[in-house]
Design a protein around this motif. Sequence first.
Motif, short mmCIF file in Angstrom:
data_model
loop_
_atom_site.label_atom_id
_atom_site.label_comp_id
_atom_site.label_asym_id
_atom_site.label_seq_id
_atom_site.Cartn_x
_atom_site.Cartn_y
_atom_site.Cartn_z
N THR A 37 26.24 37.38 44.04
CA THR A 37 26.10 37.76 42.65
C THR A 37 24.72 38.37 42.45
O THR A 37 23.78 38.09 43.21
N TYR A 66 32.57 43.31 38.12
CA TYR A 66 31.42 43.04 37.25
C TYR A 66 31.88 42.82 35.81
O TYR A 66 32.93 43.33 35.38
N ASN A 67 31.08 42.07 35.07
CA ASN A 67 31.31 41.83 33.66
C ASN A 67 30.08 42.22 32.86
O ASN A 67 28.95 42.09 33.35
N THR A 86 33.60 40.10 26.30
CA THR A 86 33.23 40.46 27.67
C THR A 86 34.16 41.56 28.20
O THR A 86 35.38 41.45 28.11
N SER A 88 35.12 44.09 31.58
CA SER A 88 35.14 43.95 33.04
C SER A 88 35.37 45.30 33.72
O SER A 88 35.99 46.20 33.15
N ASP A 131 25.23 36.62 36.46
CA ASP A 131 25.99 35.73 37.34
C ASP A 131 27.47 36.11 37.40
O ASP A 131 28.27 35.43 38.04
N GLN A 132 27.82 37.25 36.75
CA GLN A 132 29.20 37.74 36.78
C GLN A 132 29.26 39.19 37.28
O GLN A 132 30.17 39.94 36.97
N THR A 134 28.89 41.27 40.97
CA THR A 134 28.82 41.16 42.42
C THR A 134 28.16 42.40 43.01
O THR A 134 28.51 43.53 42.63
#
Length: 281
Positions: A37, A66-67, A86, A88, A131-132, A134
């Motif tokens: 992450t 990813y978010n 959110t 994505s 943290d969301q 990659t």
Amino acid sequence: MSRSHLIQHPGPKTSPRRHVVRGLSAPLAFELPEGMTLMAAVAAAMDKAGCDTAVIRLDGLKIGPYNYVMPDKSPDDEHVAWYSQTHSGEEAVLQQATAIVGRRSGDWFLHCHAYWEDKKTGRHAGHLLPDQVTVAANFKGSGHGFVGGCFDVTADAETNFSFFRPKPLVAAPRVNAAIVCLAPHEDLVTSVAELCAELGFSNPEVLGIGSLIGADFRDAPSMASPISEVLLLKGAKGGGSGQEPLLPMFCVDPDGNFFEGDLIRGGAPVCVTFEMILIGE
């Protein structure tokens, strides 16, 4: 024309309006491994860096999945703005991205604004959720490490948000930079010009992210929205010695509209916060 009057925060005004910590900055090179992450990869890089805090560029970073969130109206009376639902994506490349790296409850944390090109859905911009996100391919990046203070997540009574604020640490051996947080309604161009004079910096490099109550540009149509997410683009300079700051800015509003141009003095009041580093010689 300032749109500062369009925003009224729920709490009492904090003091000072410009939080500034002076210290020593040095170029920072780092690597982010594929598969981690973004938060974990940056934290590992910071553990090796030997600095108190950093502002880094992530231009060219491949991400996915990813978010992210965008700016939005507040759902309550406790805040003047909030975050969208959110969103994505599967695969994208960051075109320009700045991350402020500091601490939250003692652990590394980062705040990142960016615009990017998604392989399937095109151009987007907003606030990446560290943290969301990659890291999709090994990445070598650069930025500025800083010693003598740290961006630390702090509760703010005026806005009812918690965000990065400079915290002084052990004094640096010499001073060539400053980390800064601006309070709501402070005009960004005016603040940068006055800070350069106070710090004795001549046309320093400036990196930063935050939110603005609208924005007026020298060379492009204005952003009317009083709610936004913004980032300074490459080439931002603080001015000095009679030279006006040159602050190219990218903005996204709640409707997903993009605005870009060089800010004019009086045309860029801060909405919630603006976090930045000024790097002198």
